[in-house]
Scaffold this active site. Structure first.
Site, PDB file in Angstrom:
ATOM      1  N   ASP A   1       0.843  -1.194   0.000  1.00  8.31           N
ATOM      2  CA  ASP A   1       0.000   0.000   0.000  1.00  8.31           C
ATOM      3  C   ASP A   1       0.877   1.243   0.000  1.00  8.31           C
ATOM      4  OD1 ASP A   1       0.686  -0.687   2.731  1.00  8.31           O
ATOM      5  OD2 ASP A   1      -0.741   0.838   3.392  1.00  8.31           O
ATOM      6  N   GLU A  20      -0.023  -0.693   5.872  1.00 15.05           N
ATOM      7  CA  GLU A  20       1.060  -0.139   6.668  1.00 15.05           C
ATOM      8  C   GLU A  20       0.975   1.380   6.724  1.00 15.05           C
ATOM      9  OE1 GLU A  20       4.988   1.349   7.921  1.00 15.05           O
ATOM     10  OE2 GLU A  20       3.917   1.792   6.066  1.00 15.05           O
TER      11      GLU A  20
END
Length: 381
Positions: A72, A136
């Site tokens: 991500d 994250e």
């Protein structure tokens, strides 16, 4: 057999628009690559978050090396400020551009490529695990924590783990992380009595108490550092009344501080200190002070030893530089992994992460794969 190209894999991942919590195709791509290489892959999705667990070798093997990373990325921001397509993976002058180029699709590509080639060319007596998350850059509540919950339930175990976050401030090989500071944010609401600014004696100005509180917190020396950590820091990050008028004393105001703390403190001890300071303001100013706290992670350290020596030796062999063992920087998912097994972080130069025109030197991606490949070879030697 043809070696897996980590730069080509990085480019393919950049072209997946995986802005948290959108998966964007990045984990689908990695699952296909790893499955074809003989890894047992499981999607561990929780809530809106997609995660991938992949293992090559026998479950529960006594020697199991793990990699952790995320696909991500943060939003691109003002796309018109970019000189390239943020998801185009354009190469020019030896650099690859795109959101996630540094943080950290290149790191994931490097360890995935290293793992695929390693188990194919020199199958180890052991297991290799890859845990890759899509959460994250967000709240990190359903990412690596979900993967570790899955591993606990399935009795999957890493002996040691390397997180592939960018760890070098300026040049390759400069630094690896053996720990991280903790992070705590405290939000304060100070409640007073509204009134006319010309008659302050008829009001109780919450700003007086808030300003004094923030001054005391910001002026307090938390510590002078410890053996492996720099001094803890406190930053005032918010202060607001929502008051558009200059002739009105507001009824309330809000403020917030963020503390990055070392191993001389805990989230609980700092919460107690913050509450005590808030209580003093209540008593001194006759105000009501409400506090809300979020502890994003405790400080931790993996003491220098076999794992850091192995990683540092591989970095030195490939770059000619012996990396500094550091605990600087913000938080990372290593704060979760450390509850599972010993963990260090080693990756690329992070100068452009989260910036407009984020980019990575293509040669560094290949160098990082070589470092990870050497770590695997020496770990299982």
């Amino acid at each position: 057999m043809t070696a897996t190209d980590p730069a080509a894999l990085t480019a393919a991942l950049i072209r997946c628009p995986s802005v948290t919590p959108v998966e964007g195709g990045a984990l689908v791509l990695l699952e296909q690559l790893l499955s074809e290489a003989g890894f047992d892959c499981t999607r561990v999705d929780r809530g809106e978050t997609s995660n991938l667990f992949a293992r090559w070798g026998a479950k529960g093997h006594a020697r199991t090396f793990g990699f952790n990373g995320h696909t991500d990325v943060v939003p691109v921001g003002d796309e018109t400020a970019w000189t390239v397509d943020p998801f185009g993976a354009e190469e020019k002058d030896g650099f690859m551009y795109g959101r996630g180029a540094t943080d950290m699709k290149s790191g994931v590509a490097a360890f995935a490529a290293a793992a695929v080639d390693f188990v194919r060319d020199t199958p180890p007596d052991g297991a290799v695990i890859l845990t890759i998350t899509g959460d994250e850059e967000g709240d990190a509540t359903d990412g690596t924590t979900a993967l570790l919950d899955y591993m606990d339930a399935e009795q999957e175990q890493m002996s040691h783990c390397l997180v592939g976050e960018p760890t070098c401030p300026n040049h390759m090989g400069e630094m690896l992380k053996i720990g991280r500071r903790g992070s705590i944010t405290a939000w304060f609401t100070v409640l007073g009595v509204q009134g006319h600014a010309a008659y302050p004696h008829r009001a109780n100005n919450p700003l007086n108490g808030m300003v004094r509180l923030m001054d005391r917190l910001a002026g307090h020396e938390l510590d002078q550092g410890s053996e492996h950590f720099d001094a803890s820091t406190l930053a005032v990050v918010q202060l607001d009344t929502g008051n558009a008028a200059t002739n009105v004393i507001p009824a309330h105001c809000t403020g917030a501080v963020n503390i990055r703390f070392n191993d001389l403190h805990s989230g609980a001890s700092l919460t107690d200190w913050l509450q005590a300071e808030a209580d003093k303001i209540e008593a001194e100013f006759g105000l009501t002070v409400e506090m809300k706290v979020k502890i994003s992670g405790e400080s931790f350290i993996t003491p220098p030893g076999d794992l850091s020596d192995l990683v540092a030796g591989a970095v030195e062999a490939e770059t000619g530089i012996r990396p500094e063992l550091s605990t600087t920087g913000g938080t990372s998912d290593a704060r979760f992994v450390k509850n599972h097994c010993p963990v260090v972080e080693c990756g690329l130069v992070g100068k452009t992460m989260h910036q407009v025109d984020e980019r990575v030197e293509v040669a560094h991606i290949h160098q990082l794969k070589a470092i990870y490949s050497r770590i695997l070879k020496e770990y299982f030697a």
